[in-house]
Design a protein around this motif. Sequence first.
Motif, short mmCIF file in Angstrom:
data_model
loop_
_atom_site.label_atom_id
_atom_site.label_comp_id
_atom_site.label_asym_id
_atom_site.label_seq_id
_atom_site.Cartn_x
_atom_site.Cartn_y
_atom_site.Cartn_z
N LEU A 148 1.40 11.11 9.78
CA LEU A 148 1.83 9.82 9.22
C LEU A 148 1.27 8.64 10.03
N PHE A 187 5.48 4.26 1.77
CA PHE A 187 6.10 5.56 2.04
C PHE A 187 6.63 5.60 3.48
N ALA A 188 5.78 5.21 4.43
CA ALA A 188 6.18 5.24 5.84
C ALA A 188 7.37 4.31 6.09
N LEU A 199 -1.23 5.83 8.66
CA LEU A 199 -0.88 4.41 8.77
C LEU A 199 -1.99 3.63 9.49
N VAL A 250 0.82 4.19 1.29
CA VAL A 250 1.08 4.83 2.59
C VAL A 250 2.04 3.97 3.42
N VAL A 251 1.81 2.67 3.42
CA VAL A 251 2.69 1.75 4.15
C VAL A 251 4.10 1.80 3.56
N VAL A 257 -4.99 3.20 7.21
CA VAL A 257 -4.74 2.18 6.18
C VAL A 257 -4.77 0.78 6.78
N LYS A 258 -4.11 0.62 7.93
CA LYS A 258 -4.06 -0.70 8.57
C LYS A 258 -5.46 -1.18 8.95
N HIS A 279 0.85 -1.19 0.00
CA HIS A 279 0.00 0.00 0.00
C HIS A 279 0.89 1.24 0.00
N LEU A 320 10.55 5.74 4.75
CA LEU A 320 10.92 6.88 5.61
C LEU A 320 11.61 6.39 6.88
N PHE A 321 11.07 5.34 7.48
CA PHE A 321 11.68 4.83 8.72
C PHE A 321 13.03 4.17 8.46
#
Lengths: 311, 58
Positions: free
Chosen positions: B30, A52-53, B34, A49-50, B37-38, A47, A56-57
């Motif tokens: 963020l 991207f995050a 997250l 968003v997942v 979405v989860k 996904h 980033l981490f």
Amino acid sequence: MTDTSTTPAGEYEAQFGDYFALMKPRVMQLVVFTALVGMLAAPNSVHPVVGFASILFVAIGAGASGALNMWWDADIDAIMRRTQGRPIPSGRVQPGEALAIGVALSGMSVVMLGLAANLLAAGMLLFTILFYAVFYSMWLKRATPQNIVIGGAAGAFPPVIGWIIATGSFSVEAWLMFALIFMWTPPHFWALALFMRNDYDDAKVPMLTVTHGRRSTRRHILAYTVLLVILAVGTGFTSIGGPIYLVTAGVLNLLFLIGAFRIWKRDEDDSEADDFRVERKFFRLSLWYLFLHFGAILAEATLRGYGMGGW
Amino acid sequence: MGIRAEHEIHTRRRGRNLGVGLLLAGFVVLVMALTFVKITNIDFNDLPGGDIQTQESN
């Protein structure tokens, strides 16, 4: 009224950019790009968003290990011309601040990657941070001329982490991307060591140029380049390769091999005469080499989504 | 002595505070994204007892 500031008025106050510089932004660019390619080349979709995050981490974790490296290496950074302008040796950031930022961001990035992606990816990020900050910076770098070879693994883990973010497991393809960076690192850094010649001597860092001499370093660059060429071109015939990758790898590896051969053929007088023109050119080419190889893997993966790309 | 609207320390640390503030705000956004979405992508049938819920609804 009491001034709560620990810095006397008029003295330099560390700015946000100084703390950001602790995280080695240029290394972070490479980490972000290779981890992203690792994630997108994997057969599973993530996904946005997942994804991207997670990337980033990974970048924050890489930055944190950079801050820990700067904290530990502040003494030699102050000696080497290339690193004198870094935040700690230039007095902009206190060593304790770098340590605190490094530890805090390491913990945060690992926990958040575990929550965003999966525990294996988080474990791998933790391993990478410890490998770079403890194994490489605190031990290898000042102990053995093989520092760059073994320490290069730290920079090679990001595509593996990217792959694990998407799949939750290891695979041969991920380790091929690892091997590409791992084999690329020694010639890249040894070329740098040839033209930044006094830096490592002055700092007493046992680079190959210092311990085995410059002639031996030139031989090593050629030997590692030959192995890298075999690996890089061979990867073109695997499932992450394809025609685009193979053409890109063919051209780049030919140029890289010619560069390494020219470095091997030269002596110190030739290099001094033109201020290490060939070595500098090889170093610049090495940056493009890695970027374009991973760009080609990304291109193949993207086209595969449209029924093209790959074999 | 009147109250100074802004201490000198505020001026010196403006960039730093602004940067940290923006980072924290970004982090909150963020984590929210997250979480959203989860939660929206969870297949509740995969959770323990999810099959019971499905049987009950039949």
